[in-house]
Design a protein around this motif. Structure first.
Motif, PDB file in Angstrom:
ATOM      1  N   SER A  94     -10.441   3.353  -3.268  1.00 52.34           N
ATOM      2  CA  SER A  94      -9.138   2.805  -3.658  1.00 52.34           C
ATOM      3  C   SER A  94      -7.954   3.629  -3.166  1.00 52.34           C
ATOM      4  O   SER A  94      -6.830   3.382  -3.562  1.00 52.34           O
ATOM      5  CB  SER A  94      -9.073   2.697  -5.183  1.00 52.34           C
ATOM      6  OG  SER A  94      -9.301   3.966  -5.786  1.00 52.34           O
ATOM      7  N   LYS A  95      -8.196   4.600  -2.298  1.00 56.17           N
ATOM      8  CA  LYS A  95      -7.113   5.490  -1.866  1.00 56.17           C
ATOM      9  C   LYS A  95      -6.839   5.306  -0.368  1.00 56.17           C
ATOM     10  O   LYS A  95      -7.740   5.004   0.421  1.00 56.17           O
ATOM     11  CB  LYS A  95      -7.481   6.956  -2.123  1.00 56.17           C
ATOM     12  CG  LYS A  95      -7.889   7.273  -3.561  1.00 56.17           C
ATOM     13  CD  LYS A  95      -6.732   7.147  -4.517  1.00 56.17           C
ATOM     14  CE  LYS A  95      -7.141   7.579  -5.912  1.00 56.17           C
ATOM     15  NZ  LYS A  95      -8.237   6.821  -6.482  1.00 56.17           N
ATOM     16  N   TYR A  96      -5.565   5.536  -0.017  1.00 60.20           N
ATOM     17  CA  TYR A  96      -5.142   5.414   1.373  1.00 60.20           C
ATOM     18  C   TYR A  96      -4.571   6.747   1.858  1.00 60.20           C
ATOM     19  O   TYR A  96      -4.040   7.524   1.064  1.00 60.20           O
ATOM     20  CB  TYR A  96      -4.071   4.332   1.518  1.00 60.20           C
ATOM     21  CG  TYR A  96      -4.602   2.925   1.356  1.00 60.20           C
ATOM     22  CD1 TYR A  96      -4.931   2.146   2.458  1.00 60.20           C
ATOM     23  CD2 TYR A  96      -4.776   2.366   0.089  1.00 60.20           C
ATOM     24  CE1 TYR A  96      -5.412   0.854   2.319  1.00 60.20           C
ATOM     25  CE2 TYR A  96      -5.264   1.080  -0.072  1.00 60.20           C
ATOM     26  CZ  TYR A  96      -5.575   0.331   1.050  1.00 60.20           C
ATOM     27  OH  TYR A  96      -6.055  -0.945   0.908  1.00 60.20           O
ATOM     28  N   VAL A 109       0.839  -1.189   0.000  1.00 63.85           N
ATOM     29  CA  VAL A 109       0.000   0.000   0.000  1.00 63.85           C
ATOM     30  C   VAL A 109       0.877   1.243   0.000  1.00 63.85           C
ATOM     31  O   VAL A 109       1.768   1.378   0.830  1.00 63.85           O
ATOM     32  CB  VAL A 109      -0.945   0.005   1.225  1.00 63.85           C
ATOM     33  CG1 VAL A 109      -1.685   1.332   1.312  1.00 63.85           C
ATOM     34  CG2 VAL A 109      -1.917  -1.155   1.145  1.00 63.85           C
ATOM     35  N   VAL A 110       0.625   2.120  -0.955  1.00 64.31           N
ATOM     36  CA  VAL A 110       1.307   3.413  -1.004  1.00 64.31           C
ATOM     37  C   VAL A 110       0.268   4.484  -0.675  1.00 64.31           C
ATOM     38  O   VAL A 110      -0.700   4.651  -1.420  1.00 64.31           O
ATOM     39  CB  VAL A 110       1.911   3.681  -2.399  1.00 64.31           C
ATOM     40  CG1 VAL A 110       2.546   5.061  -2.439  1.00 64.31           C
ATOM     41  CG2 VAL A 110       2.936   2.622  -2.747  1.00 64.31           C
ATOM     42  N   PRO A 111       0.416   5.204   0.437  1.00 63.31           N
ATOM     43  CA  PRO A 111      -0.572   6.237   0.790  1.00 63.31           C
ATOM     44  C   PRO A 111      -0.661   7.312  -0.302  1.00 63.31           C
ATOM     45  O   PRO A 111       0.357   7.752  -0.838  1.00 63.31           O
ATOM     46  CB  PRO A 111      -0.027   6.824   2.098  1.00 63.31           C
ATOM     47  CG  PRO A 111       0.905   5.791   2.632  1.00 63.31           C
ATOM     48  CD  PRO A 111       1.483   5.103   1.444  1.00 63.31           C
ATOM     49  N   ASP A 112      -1.879   7.690  -0.637  1.00 65.52           N
ATOM     50  CA  ASP A 112      -2.092   8.732  -1.647  1.00 65.52           C
ATOM     51  C   ASP A 112      -2.057  10.124  -0.997  1.00 65.52           C
ATOM     52  O   ASP A 112      -1.815  11.118  -1.681  1.00 65.52           O
ATOM     53  CB  ASP A 112      -3.446   8.517  -2.333  1.00 65.52           C
ATOM     54  CG  ASP A 112      -3.540   7.143  -2.968  1.00 65.52           C
ATOM     55  OD1 ASP A 112      -3.213   7.023  -4.148  1.00 65.52           O
ATOM     56  OD2 ASP A 112      -3.918   6.187  -2.261  1.00 65.52           O
ATOM     57  N   THR A 125      -1.739   3.926   8.436  1.00 64.59           N
ATOM     58  CA  THR A 125      -2.269   4.131   7.082  1.00 64.59           C
ATOM     59  C   THR A 125      -3.674   3.546   7.002  1.00 64.59           C
ATOM     60  O   THR A 125      -3.887   2.372   7.307  1.00 64.59           O
ATOM     61  CB  THR A 125      -1.349   3.460   6.048  1.00 64.59           C
ATOM     62  OG1 THR A 125      -0.035   4.046   6.145  1.00 64.59           O
ATOM     63  CG2 THR A 125      -1.874   3.675   4.641  1.00 64.59           C
ATOM     64  N   LYS A 126      -4.625   4.371   6.583  1.00 64.45           N
ATOM     65  CA  LYS A 126      -6.032   3.968   6.588  1.00 64.45           C
ATOM     66  C   LYS A 126      -6.621   4.044   5.182  1.00 64.45           C
ATOM     67  O   LYS A 126      -6.274   4.934   4.401  1.00 64.45           O
ATOM     68  CB  LYS A 126      -6.854   4.888   7.504  1.00 64.45           C
ATOM     69  CG  LYS A 126      -6.277   5.090   8.901  1.00 64.45           C
ATOM     70  CD  LYS A 126      -6.490   3.890   9.780  1.00 64.45           C
ATOM     71  CE  LYS A 126      -6.022   4.151  11.215  1.00 64.45           C
ATOM     72  NZ  LYS A 126      -6.197   2.974  12.073  1.00 64.45           N
ATOM     73  N   LEU A 127      -7.523   3.113   4.886  1.00 66.27           N
ATOM     74  CA  LEU A 127      -8.311   3.185   3.657  1.00 66.27           C
ATOM     75  C   LEU A 127      -9.387   4.235   3.848  1.00 66.27           C
ATOM     76  O   LEU A 127     -10.094   4.237   4.867  1.00 66.27           O
ATOM     77  CB  LEU A 127      -8.940   1.821   3.357  1.00 66.27           C
ATOM     78  CG  LEU A 127      -9.743   1.697   2.048  1.00 66.27           C
ATOM     79  CD1 LEU A 127      -8.853   1.955   0.844  1.00 66.27           C
ATOM     80  CD2 LEU A 127     -10.391   0.334   1.964  1.00 66.27           C
ATOM     81  N   ILE A 128      -9.517   5.140   2.893  1.00 59.14           N
ATOM     82  CA  ILE A 128     -10.395   6.301   3.085  1.00 59.14           C
ATOM     83  C   ILE A 128     -11.845   5.890   3.302  1.00 59.14           C
ATOM     84  O   ILE A 128     -12.572   6.518   4.073  1.00 59.14           O
ATOM     85  CB  ILE A 128     -10.257   7.274   1.895  1.00 59.14           C
ATOM     86  CG1 ILE A 128      -8.846   7.869   1.906  1.00 59.14           C
ATOM     87  CG2 ILE A 128     -11.293   8.387   1.955  1.00 59.14           C
ATOM     88  CD1 ILE A 128      -8.518   8.701   0.697  1.00 59.14           C
ATOM     89  N   LYS A 129     -12.269   4.819   2.651  1.00 57.13           N
ATOM     90  CA  LYS A 129     -13.691   4.451   2.788  1.00 57.13           C
ATOM     91  C   LYS A 129     -14.033   4.013   4.217  1.00 57.13           C
ATOM     92  O   LYS A 129     -15.207   3.947   4.577  1.00 57.13           O
ATOM     93  CB  LYS A 129     -14.064   3.365   1.787  1.00 57.13           C
ATOM     94  CG  LYS A 129     -13.539   1.988   2.086  1.00 57.13           C
ATOM     95  CD  LYS A 129     -14.097   0.992   1.077  1.00 57.13           C
ATOM     96  CE  LYS A 129     -13.612  -0.417   1.375  1.00 57.13           C
ATOM     97  NZ  LYS A 129     -14.144  -1.386   0.400  1.00 57.13           N
ATOM     98  N   ASN A 175       0.461  12.900  -1.998  1.00 57.18           N
ATOM     99  CA  ASN A 175       1.706  12.194  -2.299  1.00 57.18           C
ATOM    100  C   ASN A 175       2.306  12.741  -3.600  1.00 57.18           C
ATOM    101  O   ASN A 175       1.639  12.805  -4.633  1.00 57.18           O
ATOM    102  CB  ASN A 175       1.426  10.692  -2.442  1.00 57.18           C
ATOM    103  CG  ASN A 175       2.693   9.868  -2.537  1.00 57.18           C
ATOM    104  OD1 ASN A 175       3.699  10.311  -3.076  1.00 57.18           O
ATOM    105  ND2 ASN A 175       2.647   8.655  -2.011  1.00 57.18           N
ATOM    106  N   GLY A 176       3.595  13.136  -3.536  1.00 58.33           N
ATOM    107  CA  GLY A 176       4.243  13.740  -4.696  1.00 58.33           C
ATOM    108  C   GLY A 176       4.237  12.854  -5.924  1.00 58.33           C
ATOM    109  O   GLY A 176       4.309  13.344  -7.053  1.00 58.33           O
TER     110      GLY A 176
END
Length: 486
Positions: A397-399, A273-276, A406-410, A291-292
């Motif tokens: 689909s974003k973290y 998982v790569v945090p957005d 690190t959390k899943l936004i949903k 995230n850059g």
């Protein structure tokens, strides 16, 4: 009888740019980077990195205006503009896909390194001296081992399959004999046909002690009592003390119910998982950053715009030049659309996450899930004046990297219910309180769902027993009887 007639109708269609944007918004960071790399490979008019002093808007825009005002007349006189301008009815990705055959695609399949679980077992079989038919049976049994390490098939079915598929005719006794050899392989417990056999195989390899011997006896003679945690019946049946039973249970709990899952060379997909987004607390205030890797520096190639300029200035325009200018114009259009879509994606992601962050400000400042407010997709969509589907694409689909992990936004979205004071609270808050209540209960006398409902009601959350059961199952917590400890 045939006849022709004209029909007028209004219909809404998404432009290629809108389709492209929706697809980009849905992608998480890693998938977005792959899509970016693909576009860079397919479109040579698109370049990455910092631009030279003159910006794309000035350079490309001025030349494009000049090209549109002066060069278009020349080109339109000799070339049909519609031949190379993108058709709004047909997205460009469809056109490009049709230009290549399946053989032209360079397909690369990623392989996991190391040895698979079944290969690991087969390699161990080579250390055994087996008859030819036994070797075939052993290979078939290893091939029947699932990823958890079990052979979940009846012996008679294996006999039939060997006869039909391998042309090996054998008996159930022979299968049982070879199965014992497979069950001697590592990891211990492999080749078991059920949980009881799996645990026993592991216990038999342990150093025999009082507790190990008792554990084997319990699993062999009273597995149902053990699985249902009928401890009183176990104490009476084997005439043992609570300490002895506790020691035997400790031995059983130390075993691995899925021996196949412990194999480090298993070729399972591992998701990284790569945090957005990242949220930090700076001087008591929340600070949101994207995230850059989601904000690449892209611009249109100067070489391509210079080619258009050269075409405009040339006096003799050959057919090959006309074909080239159509290709160049198509690639420039695609590059500009892609750059615009990337910018819109960045804006959409940031605006959406910013609204979520402020809605759940108390949670992000404290990390206490009981502070989560009720929030549905429509709440955020209304706040940022976007469609619910757009918010859904961002949330699913974003973290986000928070001070609490690190959390899943949903996960920040939840329905609401009304507490005894008439206030709307999040169902996530209730689940958290339920989880805390269960963790703090007396494990010798765990609370039933009825009692949990009464405890929650006393805390100000009047919910029914069936709702408690639903939330408990969602938290993956067993019923009271299975939570009991001695």
């Amino acid at each position: 009888m045939l006849k022709q007639q004209l029909n007028f109708k209004l219909s809404q269609k998404l432009s290629p740019q809108q389709i492209q944007l929706m697809k980009l918004i849905q992608l998480p960071t890693q998938a977005f980077e792959q899509r970016l790399s693909q576009e860079m490979n397919e479109n040579p008019a698109l370049e990455t990195g910092k631009e030279e002093p003159e910006t794309f808007d000035e350079e490309y825009g001025n030349e494009q205006d000049e090209y549109d005002n002066e060069g278009t007349e020349v080109i339109e006189a000799e070339i049909n503009v519609d031949d190379y301008l993108s058709d709004d009815e047909t997205p460009s990705y469809k056109l490009s896909a049709n230009n290549y055959s399946a053989d032209d695609e360079e397909k690369q399949m990623p392989y996991a390194s190391g040895t698979s679980f079944n290969q690991h077992l087969l390699q161990q079989l080579n250390t055994y001296r087996l008859e030819e038919d036994e070797k075939e049976i052993a290979k078939f049994l290893v091939g029947s081992v699932d990823e958890s390490g079990y052979i979940r098939r009846e012996v008679q079915d294996i006999v039939d399959d060997l006869a039909f598929t391998q042309n090996v005719y054998t008996t159930e006794d022979k299968i049982e004999k070879v199965l014992k050899i497979v069950q001697d392989l590592d990891p211990s417990g492999v080749g078991a046909r059920d949980l009881q056999e799996c645990l026993l195989l592991q216990l038999e390899r342990k150093e025999p002690t009082e507790f190990v011997s008792l554990a084997i006896t319990i699993l062999e003679d009273a597995f149902e009592h053990f699985s249902k945690k009928h401890y009183k019946k176990l104490l009476q049946k084997f005439d043992i003390t609570e300490d002895q039973l506790r020691g035997a249970i400790h031995e059983i709990e130390s075993l691995n119910p899925k021996p196949g899952g412990a194999f480090s060379g298993s070729t399972r997909m591992v998701e990284h998982v790569v945090p957005d987004f990242a949220i930090k607390i700076v001087d008591g205030e929340l600070e949101l950053t994207l995230n850059g890797r989601n904000a690449p520096e892209l611009h249109v190639s100067r070489d391509y715009t210079n080619m258009l300029k050269g075409y405009k200035e040339s006096k003799d325009k050959s057919k090959s030049q006309k074909d080239a200018v159509m290709f160049i114009k198509q690639k420039l259009d695609a590059a500009k659309w892609f750059i615009d879509a990337i910018k819109q994606r960045q804006q959409t992601l940031f605006v959406t996450m910013n609204a979520i962050m402020h809605r759940q400000e108390e949670y992000f400042l404290t990390g206490d899930e009981r502070k989560l407010k009720p929030m549905i997709l429509k709440d955020i969509a209304d706040k940022i004046n976007m469609d619910v589907s757009t918010v859904s694409r961002v949330a699913n689909s974003k973290y986000v990297d928070t001070p609490y992990g690190t959390k899943l936004i949903k996960e920040f979205f939840s329905e609401s219910m009304t507490n005894d004071q008439g206030e709307e609270v999040s169902t996530r808050e209730i689940k958290k309180i339920l989880e805390i209540t269960i963790s703090e209960e007396d494990k010798r006398k765990p609370l039933t769902d009825d009692k949990l409902a009464k405890v929650l009601k006393e805390k100000g959350y009047p919910i029914a027993r069936r709702t408690v059961a639903k939330y408990r199952e969602q938290l993956d917590l067993p019923v009271a009887r299975l939570r009991k400890e001695i």
